[in-house]
Design an enzyme around this catalytic site. Structure first.
Site, PDB file in Angstrom:
ATOM      1  N   TYR A  17      14.281  55.294  28.103  1.00 40.68           N
ATOM      2  CA  TYR A  17      14.717  55.533  29.578  1.00 40.68           C
ATOM      3  C   TYR A  17      13.653  56.453  30.319  1.00 40.68           C
ATOM      4  O   TYR A  17      13.063  56.104  31.267  1.00 40.68           O
ATOM      5  CB  TYR A  17      15.937  55.937  29.694  1.00 40.68           C
ATOM      6  CG  TYR A  17      16.427  56.145  31.289  1.00 40.68           C
ATOM      7  CD1 TYR A  17      17.061  54.982  31.753  1.00 40.68           C
ATOM      8  CD2 TYR A  17      16.033  57.317  31.971  1.00 40.68           C
ATOM      9  CE1 TYR A  17      17.323  55.019  33.235  1.00 40.68           C
ATOM     10  CE2 TYR A  17      16.615  57.503  33.310  1.00 40.68           C
ATOM     11  CZ  TYR A  17      17.165  56.217  34.044  1.00 40.68           C
ATOM     12  OH  TYR A  17      17.404  56.262  35.343  1.00 40.68           O
ATOM     13  N   HIS A  21      10.646  55.630  33.054  1.00 42.79           N
ATOM     14  CA  HIS A  21      10.490  56.367  34.202  1.00 42.79           C
ATOM     15  C   HIS A  21       9.087  57.169  34.336  1.00 42.79           C
ATOM     16  O   HIS A  21       8.745  57.292  35.677  1.00 42.79           O
ATOM     17  CB  HIS A  21      11.622  57.157  34.561  1.00 42.79           C
ATOM     18  CG  HIS A  21      12.833  56.388  35.099  1.00 42.79           C
ATOM     19  ND1 HIS A  21      13.762  55.642  34.279  1.00 42.79           N
ATOM     20  CD2 HIS A  21      13.417  56.158  36.240  1.00 42.79           C
ATOM     21  CE1 HIS A  21      14.406  55.036  34.914  1.00 42.79           C
ATOM     22  NE2 HIS A  21      14.646  55.258  36.118  1.00 42.79           N
ATOM     23  N   TYR A  40      13.975  62.009  44.682  1.00 47.33           N
ATOM     24  CA  TYR A  40      14.778  61.212  43.856  1.00 47.33           C
ATOM     25  C   TYR A  40      14.780  62.273  42.437  1.00 47.33           C
ATOM     26  O   TYR A  40      13.668  62.371  41.924  1.00 47.33           O
ATOM     27  CB  TYR A  40      14.190  60.047  43.786  1.00 47.33           C
ATOM     28  CG  TYR A  40      15.132  59.138  43.127  1.00 47.33           C
ATOM     29  CD1 TYR A  40      16.258  59.196  42.407  1.00 47.33           C
ATOM     30  CD2 TYR A  40      14.828  57.625  43.415  1.00 47.33           C
ATOM     31  CE1 TYR A  40      17.163  58.230  41.816  1.00 47.33           C
ATOM     32  CE2 TYR A  40      15.750  56.676  42.801  1.00 47.33           C
ATOM     33  CZ  TYR A  40      16.831  57.120  41.964  1.00 47.33           C
ATOM     34  OH  TYR A  40      17.893  56.167  41.726  1.00 47.33           O
ATOM     35  N   TRP A  75      12.826  45.667  38.806  1.00 40.15           N
ATOM     36  CA  TRP A  75      13.295  46.876  37.794  1.00 40.15           C
ATOM     37  C   TRP A  75      14.553  47.025  37.251  1.00 40.15           C
ATOM     38  O   TRP A  75      14.541  47.163  36.083  1.00 40.15           O
ATOM     39  CB  TRP A  75      13.127  47.861  38.943  1.00 40.15           C
ATOM     40  CG  TRP A  75      13.270  49.380  38.373  1.00 40.15           C
ATOM     41  CD1 TRP A  75      14.294  50.087  38.241  1.00 40.15           C
ATOM     42  CD2 TRP A  75      12.228  50.004  37.555  1.00 40.15           C
ATOM     43  NE1 TRP A  75      14.081  51.431  37.580  1.00 40.15           N
ATOM     44  CE2 TRP A  75      12.847  51.332  36.964  1.00 40.15           C
ATOM     45  CE3 TRP A  75      11.069  50.085  37.177  1.00 40.15           C
ATOM     46  CZ2 TRP A  75      12.174  52.269  36.458  1.00 40.15           C
ATOM     47  CZ3 TRP A  75      10.243  50.773  36.567  1.00 40.15           C
ATOM     48  CH2 TRP A  75      10.980  51.755  36.112  1.00 40.15           C
ATOM     49  N   TRP A  76      15.670  46.442  38.164  1.00 38.81           N
ATOM     50  CA  TRP A  76      16.871  46.226  37.386  1.00 38.81           C
ATOM     51  C   TRP A  76      16.697  45.414  35.957  1.00 38.81           C
ATOM     52  O   TRP A  76      17.487  45.694  35.018  1.00 38.81           O
ATOM     53  CB  TRP A  76      17.904  45.643  38.357  1.00 38.81           C
ATOM     54  CG  TRP A  76      18.319  46.388  39.419  1.00 38.81           C
ATOM     55  CD1 TRP A  76      18.137  47.699  39.727  1.00 38.81           C
ATOM     56  CD2 TRP A  76      18.988  46.060  40.673  1.00 38.81           C
ATOM     57  NE1 TRP A  76      18.661  48.193  40.834  1.00 38.81           N
ATOM     58  CE2 TRP A  76      19.107  47.064  41.556  1.00 38.81           C
ATOM     59  CE3 TRP A  76      19.486  44.831  40.975  1.00 38.81           C
ATOM     60  CZ2 TRP A  76      19.811  47.171  42.660  1.00 38.81           C
ATOM     61  CZ3 TRP A  76      20.200  44.800  42.139  1.00 38.81           C
ATOM     62  CH2 TRP A  76      20.435  45.932  42.948  1.00 38.81           C
TER      63      TRP A  76
END
Length: 103
Positions: A17, A21, A40, A75-76
């Site tokens: 993860y 990112h 963010y 992206w999902w």
């Protein structure tokens, strides 16, 4: 407006993860900004695999429209194998209530 939310990783996916990112696509960054998102931040509780996100948005309706873009859907799909998702591969999220803020 500041949004707070949580998501959940599958066990053992913490490093992946973070890697994904760290290599976030430029078009994803552009989309976040185009739909009013900034500052963010995502935190990880390594003991539970729970992710805690905060995000400043200009307008809730505008931000929600980003879910209909091709890049967000892509992206999902890219992230679906390492975290809990809904049927459309959007992350399962739980909104958090702000109880304190200090500038």
């Amino acid at each position: 407006m500041i949004k707070g939310f949580k998501m959940k990783l599958y066990p053992g996916q913490e490093a992946e993860y973070e890697r994904r990112h760290n290599e976030i696509w430029p078009e994803m960054v552009e989309t976040i900004h185009a739909y009013g998102g900034k500052n963010y931040t995502i935190f990880l509780d390594r003991e539970t695999g729970t992710l805690f996100g905060t995000l400043e948005i200009e307008n809730e309706d505008l931000w929600n429209e980003s879910a209909n873009t091709e890049v967000v859907r892509k992206w999902w799909d890219y992230m679906a194998d390492i975290m809990e998702t809904n049927e459309d591969n959007s992350p399962v999220t739980t909104d958090l209530d702000m109880v304190f803020h200090l500038d």
